[in-house]
Design a protein around this motif. Sequence first.
Motif, PDB file in Angstrom:
ATOM      1  N   ARG A 267      42.448  44.928   6.984  1.00 50.09           N
ATOM      2  CA  ARG A 267      43.682  44.928   6.191  1.00 50.09           C
ATOM      3  C   ARG A 267      44.620  43.849   6.709  1.00 50.09           C
ATOM      4  O   ARG A 267      44.743  43.653   7.919  1.00 50.09           O
ATOM      5  CB  ARG A 267      44.387  46.279   6.265  1.00 50.09           C
ATOM      6  N   TYR A 268      45.294  43.189   5.765  1.00 53.14           N
ATOM      7  CA  TYR A 268      46.300  42.201   6.149  1.00 53.14           C
ATOM      8  C   TYR A 268      47.477  42.315   5.186  1.00 53.14           C
ATOM      9  O   TYR A 268      47.296  42.317   3.966  1.00 53.14           O
ATOM     10  CB  TYR A 268      45.733  40.781   6.123  1.00 53.14           C
ATOM     11  N   GLU A 269      48.686  42.410   5.758  1.00 47.11           N
ATOM     12  CA  GLU A 269      49.896  42.564   4.955  1.00 47.11           C
ATOM     13  C   GLU A 269      50.464  41.190   4.599  1.00 47.11           C
ATOM     14  O   GLU A 269      50.644  40.331   5.474  1.00 47.11           O
ATOM     15  CB  GLU A 269      50.953  43.360   5.733  1.00 47.11           C
ATOM     16  N   TYR A 270      50.762  41.007   3.307  1.00 50.53           N
ATOM     17  CA  TYR A 270      51.261  39.714   2.842  1.00 50.53           C
ATOM     18  C   TYR A 270      52.190  39.927   1.661  1.00 50.53           C
ATOM     19  O   TYR A 270      51.775  40.422   0.611  1.00 50.53           O
ATOM     20  CB  TYR A 270      50.096  38.817   2.444  1.00 50.53           C
ATOM     21  N   THR A 274      48.906  44.694   0.510  1.00 49.33           N
ATOM     22  CA  THR A 274      47.884  44.878   1.535  1.00 49.33           C
ATOM     23  C   THR A 274      46.562  44.360   0.999  1.00 49.33           C
ATOM     24  O   THR A 274      46.023  44.904   0.027  1.00 49.33           O
ATOM     25  CB  THR A 274      47.727  46.365   1.915  1.00 49.33           C
ATOM     26  N   ARG A 475      49.293  47.991  -3.212  1.00 49.48           N
ATOM     27  CA  ARG A 475      50.751  47.948  -3.091  1.00 49.48           C
ATOM     28  C   ARG A 475      51.230  49.375  -2.800  1.00 49.48           C
ATOM     29  O   ARG A 475      50.943  50.293  -3.561  1.00 49.48           O
ATOM     30  CB  ARG A 475      51.413  47.412  -4.356  1.00 49.48           C
TER      31      ARG A 475
END
Length: 596
Positions: A267-270, A274, A475
């Motif tokens: 997972r990567y938050e941007y 996510t 989201r």
Amino acid sequence: MSMTFSNRQQLVGGFGMVTSTHWLATAAGMSILERGGNAFDAAAATGFVLQVVEPHLNGLGGEVPIIAFDAGQGRPFVVCGQGPAPQAASIAAIRDLGLDIIPGSGLLAACVPGAFGAWMELLARHGTRSVGEVLDYAVAAAGGGYPLLAGASSAIATVRELFAEHWPSSAAIYLRNGAPPAPGKRFTNSDLAQTYRRLAEAAGGGSDRLAGIEAARRAFYEGFVAEAYDSFFATTEAMDSSGVPHRGLLTAEDLATYRARIEKPLRYEYHGLTVCKTGPWGQGPVFAQQLALLAGFDLDDTGPTDAEFVHTVVECAKLAFADREAYYGDPDFVTVPLETLLSPGYNDDRRRLVDVTASTELRAGHVDGYRPSVTFAPDHPEKAGRQVRGTGEPTVATSGRVAGDTCHLDVVDRWGNMVSATPSGGWLQSAPVIPGLGFGPTTRGQMFWLDESSPNALAGGKRPRTTLTPTLVLRDGAPEIALGTPGGDAQDQWTLLAFLRYVHHGLDLQDAIEAPAFHSTHFPSSFYPRPAYPARLHIEDRFGAATLRELRGRGHDVVEEGPWSLGRVGGVGISPEGFRTGAATQRGLQGYAAGR
């Protein structure tokens, strides 16, 4: 509402949305949804039909990574359908044959077929339908026939001589009367239809759905399919891209010990979203690494076709893909420092390498405790850049132009379940058909390096670092879009472009997918014979002369491509209003979005 096919779909209610690279597969998935199945059932049915109708792009002997969201459980998950190398595989075993690179075709590159196990695992854990129900459509297409795609006809014609002279089992199916079948004509594969029937029969028609799925899985990995693999590999030397026939290393025991696994996604938050990707046994984390670098640039102030946007994205891609080469591999065998690679401090340092001019270097980052060694040089320098029949993801040209090469599918249903999958491998032109089964093995093992220092070095039981990389975006913990594309090393460049246009430029999914595309071939290819083209940028001419001129002025080796030539991104989504949406590109005239 009637079922419709187009590039763009939006539904208020109904059963759901399916996008895929073939209309017949899309229709199979929609039929499952209409009959009460969920997105996981529909994805499996779609995947099996794709094995039939796009045999030059994937097959039952291939592999598939699946990333999905289960609305009932409220979580995303990954199904790893990438089979490992045979236990007998080793660097020494290949080098003892006088080879310094794993052939891109034939039997030596064969890995365990992971796709069937992955679809069965998805069906068992999250589906509702039986094996017979999801296989019905594939049986009908293989046994009753379907209009052969022009791409499949062309692929068969390309390897006609190879089939006729060296691969008689493939010639028996694909060279009727000694000639390749014509595009658009009815094509059948009775052996493949019978294989699907036997798997469905093994599952039985009883009330215990899970027992039936396990019985079908055993029939494949421990029963008649495994026995056919074992016999063929033990007795057959097949011509491959080395120019010499070789026997493969797969055994029945390799198949019997394989099981597709469920994993947690990376997972990567941007920007409030996510992004979920596979682990580093695939190239999926490189998508997140590009985002980690791009997070330090103000892309909101760039236009989607500006030279500054292109330059920034490409230069960050070069850095991220250099790290892919330096650090990615099967985490069961190597420790991949993903926490460091995605950390703010590491990316602050890496971002400083992005200059106003194009880099011509392959620059992996420094991680304490690691000594990465990456180079532009392929395993087999004298063959770099030369086309070899039947190799790689076969219809990706050296130029990077793609007419196919893999498949992709996405499904969202009425309950909010979402699936994204990228089936590939088992290409008809890359390995001979196994007699009686109607399909051939995957050649994904060509992605291993014969270099002990590489994290992707060949070893028995190890998964090759695949290029297959579906994407799921959440989201606030709920699924918003799922997307992906065929395209080898370019997959996490083309999909990233659509995502960036969606996030930064305010485009909806369809417009983001159809915006002009580009990709880099700066770093070593994942496929035989591993060519690299420093600073090369393939870009659609729709960007315009001014943008292309500025990019050349910045030092990019610009290769102008046709206006609708790069990528085949498709996707599905759930809008803030609860609409189910689907989008498919017009590139290649082969992407479909269907809803009801």
